[in-house]
Design a protein around this motif. Structure first.
Motif, PDB file in Angstrom:
ATOM      1  N   CYS A 144       0.829  -1.205   0.000  1.00  0.00           N
ATOM      2  CA  CYS A 144       0.000   0.000   0.000  1.00  0.00           C
ATOM      3  C   CYS A 144       0.864   1.255   0.000  1.00  0.00           C
ATOM      4  O   CYS A 144       0.587   2.217  -0.727  1.00  0.00           O
ATOM      5  CB  CYS A 144      -0.931  -0.026   1.215  1.00  0.00           C
ATOM      6  SG  CYS A 144      -2.098   1.345   1.276  1.00  0.00           S
ATOM      7  N   ILE A 145       1.921   1.246   0.808  1.00  0.00           N
ATOM      8  CA  ILE A 145       2.827   2.403   0.866  1.00  0.00           C
ATOM      9  C   ILE A 145       3.466   2.649  -0.500  1.00  0.00           C
ATOM     10  O   ILE A 145       3.493   3.788  -1.000  1.00  0.00           O
ATOM     11  CB  ILE A 145       3.919   2.169   1.938  1.00  0.00           C
ATOM     12  CG1 ILE A 145       3.299   2.166   3.335  1.00  0.00           C
ATOM     13  CG2 ILE A 145       5.011   3.234   1.826  1.00  0.00           C
ATOM     14  CD1 ILE A 145       4.273   1.790   4.437  1.00  0.00           C
ATOM     15  N   GLN A 146       3.974   1.588  -1.107  1.00  0.00           N
ATOM     16  CA  GLN A 146       4.612   1.749  -2.419  1.00  0.00           C
ATOM     17  C   GLN A 146       3.585   2.175  -3.463  1.00  0.00           C
ATOM     18  O   GLN A 146       3.889   2.988  -4.353  1.00  0.00           O
ATOM     19  CB  GLN A 146       5.281   0.433  -2.821  1.00  0.00           C
ATOM     20  CG  GLN A 146       6.441   0.067  -1.911  1.00  0.00           C
ATOM     21  CD  GLN A 146       7.178  -1.192  -2.339  1.00  0.00           C
ATOM     22  OE1 GLN A 146       8.353  -1.357  -2.035  1.00  0.00           O
ATOM     23  NE2 GLN A 146       6.524  -2.093  -3.063  1.00  0.00           N
ATOM     24  N   GLY A 147       2.364   1.638  -3.374  1.00  0.00           N
ATOM     25  CA  GLY A 147       1.323   2.029  -4.312  1.00  0.00           C
ATOM     26  C   GLY A 147       0.948   3.487  -4.194  1.00  0.00           C
ATOM     27  O   GLY A 147       0.689   4.156  -5.204  1.00  0.00           O
ATOM     28  N   VAL A 155       5.770   8.997  -8.311  1.00  0.00           N
ATOM     29  CA  VAL A 155       7.107   8.438  -8.469  1.00  0.00           C
ATOM     30  C   VAL A 155       7.005   7.174  -9.321  1.00  0.00           C
ATOM     31  O   VAL A 155       6.140   6.336  -9.082  1.00  0.00           O
ATOM     32  CB  VAL A 155       7.727   8.088  -7.096  1.00  0.00           C
ATOM     33  CG1 VAL A 155       9.145   7.560  -7.277  1.00  0.00           C
ATOM     34  CG2 VAL A 155       7.715   9.300  -6.191  1.00  0.00           C
ATOM     35  N   PRO A 156       7.844   7.024 -10.338  1.00  0.00           N
ATOM     36  CA  PRO A 156       7.778   5.809 -11.177  1.00  0.00           C
ATOM     37  C   PRO A 156       7.881   4.538 -10.345  1.00  0.00           C
ATOM     38  O   PRO A 156       8.641   4.479  -9.369  1.00  0.00           O
ATOM     39  CB  PRO A 156       8.988   5.966 -12.118  1.00  0.00           C
ATOM     40  CG  PRO A 156       9.225   7.441 -12.177  1.00  0.00           C
ATOM     41  CD  PRO A 156       8.876   7.955 -10.812  1.00  0.00           C
ATOM     42  N   ALA A 157       7.105   3.530 -10.736  1.00  0.00           N
ATOM     43  CA  ALA A 157       7.079   2.271  -9.988  1.00  0.00           C
ATOM     44  C   ALA A 157       8.462   1.647  -9.909  1.00  0.00           C
ATOM     45  O   ALA A 157       8.834   1.046  -8.894  1.00  0.00           O
ATOM     46  CB  ALA A 157       6.093   1.295 -10.636  1.00  0.00           C
ATOM     47  N   PHE A 158       9.234   1.791 -10.969  1.00  0.00           N
ATOM     48  CA  PHE A 158      10.586   1.229 -10.991  1.00  0.00           C
ATOM     49  C   PHE A 158      11.416   1.807  -9.860  1.00  0.00           C
ATOM     50  O   PHE A 158      12.116   1.080  -9.144  1.00  0.00           O
ATOM     51  CB  PHE A 158      11.233   1.520 -12.346  1.00  0.00           C
ATOM     52  CG  PHE A 158      12.650   1.057 -12.462  1.00  0.00           C
ATOM     53  CD1 PHE A 158      12.938  -0.232 -12.889  1.00  0.00           C
ATOM     54  CD2 PHE A 158      13.714   1.884 -12.134  1.00  0.00           C
ATOM     55  CE1 PHE A 158      14.250  -0.683 -12.993  1.00  0.00           C
ATOM     56  CE2 PHE A 158      15.021   1.456 -12.235  1.00  0.00           C
ATOM     57  CZ  PHE A 158      15.285   0.162 -12.670  1.00  0.00           C
ATOM     58  N   VAL A 159      11.333   3.134  -9.666  1.00  0.00           N
ATOM     59  CA  VAL A 159      12.132   3.804  -8.637  1.00  0.00           C
ATOM     60  C   VAL A 159      11.605   3.467  -7.251  1.00  0.00           C
ATOM     61  O   VAL A 159      12.376   3.179  -6.323  1.00  0.00           O
ATOM     62  CB  VAL A 159      12.124   5.327  -8.869  1.00  0.00           C
ATOM     63  CG1 VAL A 159      12.894   6.036  -7.759  1.00  0.00           C
ATOM     64  CG2 VAL A 159      12.724   5.666 -10.230  1.00  0.00           C
ATOM     65  N   VAL A 160      10.278   3.514  -7.090  1.00  0.00           N
ATOM     66  CA  VAL A 160       9.682   3.227  -5.789  1.00  0.00           C
ATOM     67  C   VAL A 160      10.067   1.833  -5.300  1.00  0.00           C
ATOM     68  O   VAL A 160      10.495   1.645  -4.159  1.00  0.00           O
ATOM     69  CB  VAL A 160       8.148   3.351  -5.850  1.00  0.00           C
ATOM     70  CG1 VAL A 160       7.518   2.866  -4.546  1.00  0.00           C
ATOM     71  CG2 VAL A 160       7.740   4.784  -6.112  1.00  0.00           C
ATOM     72  N   THR A 161       9.901   0.855  -6.158  1.00  0.00           N
ATOM     73  CA  THR A 161      10.165  -0.528  -5.739  1.00  0.00           C
ATOM     74  C   THR A 161      11.653  -0.838  -5.664  1.00  0.00           C
ATOM     75  O   THR A 161      12.061  -1.722  -4.905  1.00  0.00           O
ATOM     76  CB  THR A 161       9.469  -1.515  -6.698  1.00  0.00           C
ATOM     77  OG1 THR A 161       9.921  -1.290  -8.049  1.00  0.00           O
ATOM     78  CG2 THR A 161       7.965  -1.333  -6.641  1.00  0.00           C
ATOM     79  N   LEU A 162      12.467  -0.120  -6.443  1.00  0.00           N
ATOM     80  CA  LEU A 162      13.920  -0.292  -6.310  1.00  0.00           C
ATOM     81  C   LEU A 162      14.377   0.228  -4.956  1.00  0.00           C
ATOM     82  O   LEU A 162      15.196  -0.404  -4.279  1.00  0.00           O
ATOM     83  CB  LEU A 162      14.643   0.453  -7.430  1.00  0.00           C
ATOM     84  CG  LEU A 162      16.177   0.370  -7.411  1.00  0.00           C
ATOM     85  CD1 LEU A 162      16.633  -1.085  -7.513  1.00  0.00           C
ATOM     86  CD2 LEU A 162      16.780   1.208  -8.539  1.00  0.00           C
ATOM     87  N   ALA A 163      13.832   1.388  -4.553  1.00  0.00           N
ATOM     88  CA  ALA A 163      14.126   1.909  -3.213  1.00  0.00           C
ATOM     89  C   ALA A 163      13.608   0.947  -2.150  1.00  0.00           C
ATOM     90  O   ALA A 163      14.263   0.714  -1.123  1.00  0.00           O
ATOM     91  CB  ALA A 163      13.493   3.285  -3.038  1.00  0.00           C
ATOM     92  N   GLY A 164      12.421   0.381  -2.396  1.00  0.00           N
ATOM     93  CA  GLY A 164      11.858  -0.581  -1.466  1.00  0.00           C
ATOM     94  C   GLY A 164      12.712  -1.824  -1.350  1.00  0.00           C
ATOM     95  O   GLY A 164      12.851  -2.398  -0.262  1.00  0.00           O
TER      96      GLY A 164
END
Length: 422
Positions: A144-147, A155-164
């Motif tokens: 949910c936070i990343q979404g 923020v692009p999903a690629f960047v968000v989940t890479l940071a995650g």
């Protein structure tokens, strides 16, 4: 508006010709219609699961010819258990890929949730069911936070989940503490969910029978619904043929499992997740909205779909499934450690979804892709382990298979565009 290949009947003006699905009309022509439809699908790039099924047959034939133990009941039964963890994660990845996005954090999330469960249950003595629920809720909160960062902040999903991927891995290490490893007792709920095998032959055959009957029931209900709506439906011979083919596969699998120890509970849970989430994707308005968003985001927005909500919910589902997969993987090795969620897990999960037939371009795929793709990757690894090949060779071959799957997907998409179907 049709979404994801599921067409709802639309009002038809008096005197107008109702819109029908040409594929159903072709099916009503019998064998000749099937042959014509098969040619049409090949020429228009609609390959479906055919490439991965053929690849799986070739892989099994090659490794089976090199070593007879590969196709033994013991090896196939073990394989059906070993793919569950990665396959569960791949189901969540399918949802994200349907949007045309990617989630690079599923490996770290799986390790984090396994650590949460292990530390709560083993280290702090929390009730195992409460620890299990906390781990699953933790996965949902992460998604949910990343979404929110993706859908609301932009923020692009690629960047968000890479940071995650980095952040959640760090949090996992913090939770595990100085020891870095928490061993599971072996009699806890998660371990039992993975290791339990129903040895009675009736269990495997019963599960196969229930699956076939549910498929038949769903087919009959769909046919009646279409007939009531006045649109072409599958002829009885079509339903019978599909049911018989499914019965052959299901009972052959049940027979193979019974030749070793029986039906693994982990495999049964995996199949239940696939069927339930397949229903969600293909038979609910939510699923049609997911397909619509992956096919044409601007068209979906103009159709009144809440784009932000769909995106947040999809990433929540993905991380929740990563948590489920992480728990099964922890049960498989009987521990949660600093290496949980690491290695090639992320790549295998994404590769399983893509190899299984889910498009990287969004709008096309199904939860069954996770099963097919996990079987392909698991079969390659199992076969090469039996042959004594190194991890380096396994990585290279798995990479080539993934590349081949993406090439097939790209060529199919190009063919569909040329045929005016994309």
């Amino acid at each position: 508006m049709p979404y994801g290949g599921v067409n709802a009947p639309e009002p038809v003006a008096p005197g107008a010709t109702p819109a029908v699905d040409p594929r159903l009309i072709v099916r009503q022509e019998g064998v000749k219609g099937y042959i014509g439809e098969f040619r049409r699908r090949l020429s228009s790039g609609e390959l479906g699961s055919l490439p991965v099924v053929l690849a799986l047959i070739v892989i099994w034939a090659v490794f089976g010819s090199l070593n007879s133990s590969f196709l033994s009941a013991q090896n196939l039964s073990n394989l059906s258990q070993q793919i569950v963890g990665t396959g569960m994660i791949a189901i969540g990845v399918v949802f994200v890929l349907l949007l045309g996005e990617i989630d690079l954090s599923v490996g770290s999330v799986s390790g984090l949730c396994a650590a949460i469960y292990a530390v709560l249950n083993v280290t702090h003595g929390v009730n195992q069911w409460l620890a299990l629920l906390t781990a699953l809720v933790g996965g949902a909160v992460v998604g949910c936070i990343q979404g929110v960062f993706f859908a609301k902040v932009g923020v692009p999903a690629f960047v968000v989940t890479l940071a995650g991927n980095l952040g959640w891995n760090g949090l996992m290490l913090q939770i595990l503490g100085a020891t870095g490893t928490v061993n599971l007792p072996g009699n806890d709920i998660v371990s039992r969910l993975y290791s339990t095998i129903y040895g009675q032959q009736a269990a495997a055959y019963g599960a196969a029978a229930v699956g076939v009957l549910l498929f038949l029931f769903a087919s009959l209900v769909d046919t009646r619904r279409r007939q009531a709506a006045g649109v072409p439906s599958r002829p009885p011979t079509d339903i019978v043929l599909r049911t018989v083919l499914l019965a052959i596969v299901a009972f052959l699998a049940a027979y193979t499992l019974n030749q070793y120890k029986g039906l693994p509970l982990a495999l049964l849970i995996f199949l239940i997740f696939i069927v339930v989430l397949d229903f969600v994707l293909r038979r609910t308005s939510y699923g049609r909205q997911v397909f619509a968003l992956g096919g044409n985001i601007e068209g979906a927005r103009r159709a009144g779909i809440n784009v932000a909500w769909i995106r947040i919910s999809v990433f929540t589902i993905c991380s929740t499934m990563a948590a489920v997969g992480g728990l099964f993987l922890a049960a498989q090795i009987q521990s949660a450690s600093q290496t949980s969620g690491g290695g090639n897990l992320l790549m295998n999960a994404i590769a399983a979804a893509v190899i299984g037939g889910t498009s990287l371009f969004g709008g096309r795929g199904k939860t069954w892709s996770a099963l097919l793709g996990a079987l392909v990757i698991g079969s390659i690894q199992s076969g090469m382990n039996i042959q004594g090949l190194s991890n380096a060779i396994q990585f290279m071959i798995t990479g080539l298979v993934l590349l081949a799957a993406v090439v097939v997907d790209s060529l199919a998409r190009r063919t569909q565009k040329a045929a005016g179907r994309a």
